[in-house]
Design a protein around this motif. Structure first.
Motif, mmCIF file in Angstrom:
data_model
loop_
_atom_site.group_PDB
_atom_site.id
_atom_site.type_symbol
_atom_site.label_atom_id
_atom_site.label_comp_id
_atom_site.label_asym_id
_atom_site.label_seq_id
_atom_site.Cartn_x
_atom_site.Cartn_y
_atom_site.Cartn_z
ATOM 1 N N LYS A 48 0.827 -1.214 0.000
ATOM 2 C CA LYS A 48 0.000 0.000 0.000
ATOM 3 C C LYS A 48 0.860 1.261 0.000
ATOM 4 N N SER A 49 1.823 1.308 0.915
ATOM 5 C CA SER A 49 2.675 2.503 0.984
ATOM 6 C C SER A 49 3.502 2.654 -0.284
ATOM 7 N N THR A 50 4.006 1.541 -0.775
ATOM 8 C CA THR A 50 4.788 1.584 -2.014
ATOM 9 C C THR A 50 3.953 2.172 -3.143
ATOM 10 N N ALA A 169 -3.515 9.383 0.956
ATOM 11 C CA ALA A 169 -3.422 9.279 2.410
ATOM 12 C C ALA A 169 -3.009 7.858 2.764
ATOM 13 N N ASP A 170 -1.928 7.756 3.525
ATOM 14 C CA ASP A 170 -1.382 6.439 3.863
ATOM 15 C C ASP A 170 -1.760 6.075 5.292
ATOM 16 N N GLU A 171 -2.797 5.268 5.440
ATOM 17 C CA GLU A 171 -3.330 4.877 6.755
ATOM 18 C C GLU A 171 -3.449 6.095 7.675
ATOM 19 N N PRO A 172 -4.198 7.097 7.226
ATOM 20 C CA PRO A 172 -4.229 8.370 7.961
ATOM 21 C C PRO A 172 -4.854 8.247 9.340
#
Ligand code: ADP
Ligand code: MG
Length: 226
Positions: A48-50, A169-172
């Protein structure tokens, strides 16, 4: 057909591990339409972050392309990619990434300063945004004086203040309790909807995922079919 907000073309990201290469994903094709709010879900380590870092141009793919509103950001040099990101993309991080030595207002104005738009009109819009996220009376405070939810609401405002075309948004809400997460999420959603923005939000939370227009599931290096 309108130009997609995000288009992934045969996107592949490999990491070298000693003598072998491991694929985070391979040949991923996907699009997010303008105004669409999508979530990307997948277990920890699924990429996901990648994926978000590739779409924002923080990271580059091994092969394939990322187009944001028709512009191939993977074809840009590092400097142009950074400028593109500053102007067109808003990013909300899991751990807020606020600058501790700057006040709430200074943190919020930073994206405007970086793009030369911290004029009177820009500052007025920033104050309006700060009020909408409930932080108008905290403008002079430093981030460490804010609760986790307040810090993330500031981070949401900071991701929107320069009028991006795309919000990532990364796991905000991954670092917040359920009630606070819901409030932050509702604000992010309301702002994105109000502006007709495309957004891609990585989350673990299936309840949040159900409220989005589109769910992108990462599984074993592929986007799982819907
Ligand atoms: P998620 O955000 O879904 O938890 P990540 O995108 O952080 O997943 O990671 C996807 C995979 O890529 C993981 O297996 C992770 O270990 C690997 N990875 C991420 N960054 C690097 C790196 N810089 N070098 C090697 N492997 C990495
Ligand atoms: Mg992650």
């Amino acid at each position: 057909m309108p130009v997609p907000a995000v288009e992934l073309r045969r996107l592949t990201k490999l990491y070298r591990e000693g003598d072998t290469e491991r694929a985070v994903f391979r040949d991923v094709d996907a699009t997010i339409e303008p105004g669409q709010i999508a979530v990307v879900i997948g277990r920890s380590g699924s990429g996901k972050s990648t994926l978000l870092n590739l779409i924002s141009g923080i990271d580059l793919p091994t092969s394939g392309a990322v187009l944001v509103h028709g512009a191939d950001i993977t074809a840009l040099g590092e400097r142009d990619r950074t400028l593109f990101r500053r102007e067109r993309i808003g990013f909300v991080f899991q751990f807020f990434n606020l600058i501790p030595v700057l006040t709430v207002e200074e943190n919020l104005l930073l994206p405007l300063e970086l793009t030369g738009r911290d004029d009177a009109a820009g500052r007025a819009r920033a104050r309006g945004l700060l009020a909408r996220v409930g932080l108008a009376d905290r403008a002079g405070s430093f981030p460490d004086r804010l609760s986790g939810g307040e810090q993330q609401r500031l981070a949401v405002a900071r991701a929107l203040v320069h009028d991006p075309v795309l919000v990532l948004a990364d796991e905000p809400t991954g670092n917040l309790d359920a009630a606070t997460a819901e409030q932050v999420f509702a604000e992010l959603l309301a702002e994105a909807r109000g502006r007709g923005l495309a957004a891609l939000i990585a989350t673990h939370n299936p309840d949040l995922a159900r409220r989005m227009d589109r769910v992108v599931t990462l599984r074993e290096g592929r986007v799982a079919p819907v």
